[in-house]
Design a protein around this motif. Structure first.
Motif, PDB file in Angstrom:
ATOM      1  N   ALA A   1      29.357  -2.334   6.152  1.00 25.98           N
ATOM      2  CA  ALA A   1      30.127  -2.040   7.365  1.00 25.98           C
ATOM      3  C   ALA A   1      30.900  -3.270   7.837  1.00 25.98           C
ATOM      4  O   ALA A   1      32.047  -3.158   8.295  1.00 25.98           O
ATOM      5  CB  ALA A   1      29.199  -1.553   8.472  1.00 25.98           C
ATOM      6  N   VAL A   2      30.291  -4.440   7.737  1.00 26.50           N
ATOM      7  CA  VAL A   2      30.958  -5.681   8.129  1.00 26.50           C
ATOM      8  C   VAL A   2      32.230  -5.887   7.311  1.00 26.50           C
ATOM      9  O   VAL A   2      33.285  -6.239   7.845  1.00 26.50           O
ATOM     10  CB  VAL A   2      30.005  -6.885   7.961  1.00 26.50           C
ATOM     11  N   LYS A   3      32.152  -5.645   6.011  1.00 28.04           N
ATOM     12  CA  LYS A   3      33.322  -5.808   5.142  1.00 28.04           C
ATOM     13  C   LYS A   3      34.426  -4.828   5.538  1.00 28.04           C
ATOM     14  O   LYS A   3      35.615  -5.173   5.533  1.00 28.04           O
ATOM     15  CB  LYS A   3      32.927  -5.595   3.676  1.00 28.04           C
ATOM     16  N   ILE A   4      34.038  -3.612   5.886  1.00 24.69           N
ATOM     17  CA  ILE A   4      35.017  -2.611   6.319  1.00 24.69           C
ATOM     18  C   ILE A   4      35.690  -3.062   7.613  1.00 24.69           C
ATOM     19  O   ILE A   4      36.919  -3.076   7.735  1.00 24.69           O
ATOM     20  CB  ILE A   4      34.340  -1.239   6.514  1.00 24.69           C
ATOM     21  N   LEU A   5      34.886  -3.445   8.605  1.00 28.85           N
ATOM     22  CA  LEU A   5      35.420  -3.786   9.925  1.00 28.85           C
ATOM     23  C   LEU A   5      36.268  -5.039   9.900  1.00 28.85           C
ATOM     24  O   LEU A   5      37.189  -5.199  10.717  1.00 28.85           O
ATOM     25  CB  LEU A   5      34.269  -3.950  10.923  1.00 28.85           C
ATOM     26  N   ALA A   6      35.984  -5.960   8.979  1.00 29.91           N
ATOM     27  CA  ALA A   6      36.732  -7.219   8.918  1.00 29.91           C
ATOM     28  C   ALA A   6      38.180  -7.005   8.500  1.00 29.91           C
ATOM     29  O   ALA A   6      39.031  -7.869   8.749  1.00 29.91           O
ATOM     30  CB  ALA A   6      36.043  -8.188   7.961  1.00 29.91           C
TER      31      ALA A   6
END
Length: 451
Positions: A300-305
């Protein structure tokens, strides 16, 4: 464009099966949904990236908005079909504070997720008032009473102490006000009946609106001395070395309601199947975000970044999204529930959530006249549409996508949100008796008081 093309091909091939035959085809499959660049827009991003919208045969375009007012206006005008909203926005619009419009929500996007940050200079002055733990770090939670001498020193020098929040009916405004008042500082009153919407009448601390992504720069420019905002903009202050988060909203009120997904009542009535399909996709996304002990948060962090979502460094987003929170540089503490998207029945739109927001609107004068208890309860149930949520949740259980155990008893009233802790000042929240709750505060309007 590529995403929509893929979805069109998939649908034409008949691959995107109609998982739930009990809900008819979407009346409006082409949708544009708005969001603000904050980590709590995650259910929308995940529903897109994991194909949950596709499963519901929905062509969705997600579009970042400049600020909360623009976002709300575009939903009301029909330029957006729905949006990631502040939990107070559907309520504020429905009762006519600011923009008058019939806006509802049937989905709570998350719990917790905010922090209060102050400048380095203010933090150094606050630390003189604080006790330390065994490791030599400040004991938490930190009371606003530690800020009071700093505010008084500004006043003695003829200066106003200023703090930013994101919107007048935002969680951030009410949480910041709650924290300040619990520490003996008056955050000021609104008087809309007199045309005064500044919210600074009798204020010890002057609060003003600043869009979330601009918070760190505004703090660095010394235009404000602190702010309350969602992530990643508290952690960004730490990353840039310009400020220190002193408290999270989890410490102010554990498992407090935060954002919602809002649509106009007219749109919901014209597109009931589309609405239910959107809810199904977002409920699945929220479940994905929290399942298996947050096992999907790194993804999710990779998506949101990515720039089309939040557009901040992965390191900054991960600070809070993966169960930790950094206060002073190097002071990293475990806060596993800083961002909650599904557990504790986070997605259910409880009437008590709405009543708390309405109580704070009354406390600070946005609702300038007294209202009977039943007005709060009726307004909450008209705007926070648990009846629609239940339809979507039942369909997910019936088709085997999720378990009945993932939801509260859908045949029960479900009036008050469970799994919430005590507010920082120890004042019990009594949603069935909102006026008694409002009257219990030392600072704030009471009874028939009018600002």
């Amino acid at each position: 464009m590529i995403r929509n093309l893929l979805l069109a091909v998939t649908m034409a091939a008949g691959v995107a099966g109609d998982a739930n035959a009990g809900i008819g085809p979407a009346e409006q499959p082409d949708l544009k949904l708005g969001f603000i660049k904050l980590t709590d827009m995650a259910p929308l991003a995940v529903a897109w990236e994991q194909g949950f919208f596709m499963d519901e045969r929905l062509f969705v375009e997600l579009e970042a908005q400049a600020n909360w007012k623009v976002l709300l206006d575009r939903v009301i005008d029909g330029e957006l079909d729905g949006a990631h909203m502040l939990a107070g926005q559907p309520l504020g619009a429905s009762i006519g504070y600011g923009t008058k419009a019939d806006v509802i929500t049937a989905f709570s996007m998350d719990l917790n997720g905010n922090g209060i940050t102050v400048s380095n200079d203010v933090w150094e002055a606050m630390k003189l008032q604080l006790d330390e733990n065994a490791d030599g770090e400040p004991k938490h939670p930190i009371s606003a009473s530690a800020l009071k001498p700093v505010v008084e020193s500004y006043r003695e020098e003829g200066e106003r102490f200023r703090m930013g929040m994101v919107f007048p009916v935002s969680t951030h405004n009410y949480e910041l006000r709650y924290w300040l008042a619990a520490g003996g500082l008056n955050p000021g009153y609104y008087a809309p009946q007199r045309g005064d919407t500044s919210g600074t009448l009798e204020a010890d601390v002057h609060l003003s609106v600043t869009p979330p992504p601009q918070m760190p720069a505004t703090l660095e420019a010394d235009t404000i001395q602190g702010y309350c905002v969602g992530e990643p903009w508290n952690q960004q202050a730490v990353f840039k070395g310009i400020g220190v988060p002193v408290i999270t909203d989890y410490e102010i009120w554990p498992n407090n309601p935060e954002k919602v997904f809002g649509v106009t009542r007219e749109w919901a009535e014209q597109n009931p199947n589309t609405h239910l399909r959107l809810l199904r996709a977002m409920i699945r996304a929220a479940h994905w975000l929290d399942e298996n002990g947050n096992a999907n948060r790194d993804e999710a962090v990779k998506i949101l970044a990515r720039s089309d979502y939040v557009g901040a460094d992965e390191e900054v987003i991960a600070n809070s999204m993966t169960g930790t929170f950094e206060y002073e540089r190097g002071d990293v503490r475990e806060v596993p529930d800083f961002n909650v998207f599904f557990r504790y029945y986070a997605t259910y739109p409880y009437p008590s959530d709405a009543i708390w927001y309405l109580s704070q609107m009354r406390r600070w004068g946005q609702i300038p006249e007294a209202k009977p208890d039943d007005w709060y309860i009726r307004t909450a149930q008209e705007v926070y549409r648990a009846d629609i949520y239940k339809q979507a949740a039942r369909s997910l259980v019936e088709d085997g996508t999720l378990s009945a155990d993932d939801f509260p008893d859908l045949d029960a009233e479900n009036f008050q949100r469970p799994h919430q802790g005590e507010l920082i000042d120890g004042v019990p929240f009594t949603p069935r008796e909102p006026n008694a709750y409002i009257d219990s505060f030392e600072i704030g309007l009471k009874g028939k008081d009018t600002p």
